[in-house]
Scaffold this active site. Structure first.
Site, PDB file in Angstrom:
ATOM      1  CG  ASP A 279      -2.160   0.942   0.932  1.00 46.54           C
ATOM      2  OD1 ASP A 279      -2.340   1.410  -0.210  1.00 46.54           O
ATOM      3  OD2 ASP A 279      -2.899   1.231   1.888  1.00 46.54           O
ATOM      4  CG  LEU A 316       0.088   5.957  10.267  1.00 51.05           C
ATOM      5  CD1 LEU A 316      -0.305   4.491  10.133  1.00 51.05           C
ATOM      6  CD2 LEU A 316       1.599   6.100  10.303  1.00 51.05           C
TER       7      LEU A 316
END
Ligand SMILES: [Zn+2]
Length: 393
Positions: A279, A316
């Site tokens: 990802d 994040l």
């Protein structure tokens, strides 16, 4: 070009650790056999040999080395560059991931990827398909992650058909949330048309998760991420996906997205159905520092490899690491062996998507493989071979 050449490589098998003689003819393994003697012309002891493992297969990656598959305008050239750079990092097949955006931007990214595959043989070989993550996902905060709520929408088969045409049929995975009305029919149509449906960025009820799996959804996208910060202890959509034996689970093993205990539990529960994805966003591969992501969001990549919002360090801003980093994290921490982490990043996703490279290091299989050193802490990629052709920096 070295297609058609025969080559012999000596390396330690990533599972057994035993010295092997690997013969590659053209784009396939001709033979892989135990090397009983010291390889001719090599005076170094076997432990100096690199290890050999199957090429890495990334089912979800948004960009690399500053190249963003979602930052308008995407050009085929970006895909060509990314493909070559990813090969150097050990990735021999990948699914560039197009995320939630306006219909036009999504179409633009899909067209660029399809164009790259028609004009660049390397892209055609390495891009095994496109992963469309959204826009048919939950609009709810937490569940939608960093996807913009205003572009999320109910699954729309006509629209997906339009995008599939733009993508020249290369959309192979769709991440969606079955919380929307019409999800069951949509999933069934995807299945009939060879598109893998993955449940992700969801606020679906356990019943909706079960219905989606029954309709043909086969995977969970980055299980444990793209989720609400607070959930009822039970039932909830994480338990339901963990318990469903028909759902493979993808995990982001970068050490920042989910705690080790969660990775450990998913690996135990899912067993052979667990797979790793990077990802990774476009800032992966770049040195630590302050960056602007998508031309508008200030982010920091720390020395430790964590990517966070500049003004909210607790949040994040995506993963900044490729698969080898996650393999390091799992193997170093003892959650699983290096070989198992490698399989979860190579032959397992290849088998899940029915790619020819699922055979791994076997005679007759495509010669997609990686030579690397393992320090006990870290994988160092030395060389990558894609279809028997060497890639090195
Ligand atoms: Zn996501």
């Amino acid at each position: 070009m070295n297609t058609g050449q025969r080559k012999e490589i000596h390396a330690l098998h990533y599972r057994s650790g035993k010295p092997m003689k690997i013969t590659v003819a053209g784009n396939r393994f001709e033979s892989i056999e135990a090397a009983s003697d010291e390889p001719a012309g090599m005076n170094s002891p076997p432990e100096a040999l690199p290890m050999v493992g199957p090429g890495l297969v990334d089912l979800q990656i948004n960009g690399y080395m500053g190249i963003d598959f979602n930052h308008y305008p995407v050009s085929p050239r970006h895909l060509s560059d990314a493909t070559r750079l990813l090969q150097l990092a050990g990735v021999t097949s990948y699914y560039p991931t197009v995320t939630t955006s306006s219909d036009e931007y999504i179409e633009d990214s899909l067209k660029a990827i399809a164009a790259a595959c028609s004009t660049d043989a390397e892209c055609a070989d390495s891009i095994a398909g496109i992963h469309l993550e959204g826009p048919f996902i939950s609009p709810e905060d937490g569940a939608r992650g960093a996807h913009l709520a205003r572009y999320t929408k109910a699954p729309d088969w006509e629209l997906l058909q339009r995008w599939q045409d733009a993508a020249k049929g290369k959309i192979r995975i769709v991440t969606m949330s079955p919380e929307w009305p019409g999800s069951t029919a949509f999933i069934e149509k995807c299945k009939l048309n060879g598109i893998t449906v993955s449940i992700g960025h969801t606020s679906a009820s356990p019943e909706q998760i079960r219905e989606a799996a029954a309709a043909g959804a086969r995977m969970s996208t980055h299980l444990g991420n793209g989720a609400h910060l607070m959930l009822p202890r039970h039932p909830n959509y994480i338990w339901e996906q963990l318990a469903d034996d028909s759902l493979h689970a993808c995990l982001i093993p970068d050490g920042f997205h989910v705690p080790l205990s969660f990775l450990k539990v998913v690996l135990k529960v899912k067993g052979p159905l667990a797979m790793l994805v990077s990802d990774a966003v476009s800032l992966s591969g770049l040195p630590p520092g302050a960056y602007r992501s998508h031309g508008r969001i200030d982010v920091i990549k720390t020395e430790q490899g964590r990517l966070h919002l500049a003004d909210q360090p607790q949040l994040l801003a995506g993963s900044a690491q490729l698969l080898p980093w996650g393999i390091d994290h799992l193997a170093r921490s003892g959650v699983c062996s290096l070989a198992d982490a490698w399989d979860m990043s190579s032959i397992r996703p290849a088998a899940f998507m029915d790619l020819p490279s699922q055979a791994g290091l076997e005679a007759g299989a495509p010669a997609d493989f990686v030579l690397f050193h393992w320090t006990g802490e870290q994988v160092h990629i030395r060389k990558t071979f894609k279809n028997g052709m060497e890639r090195s920096g």
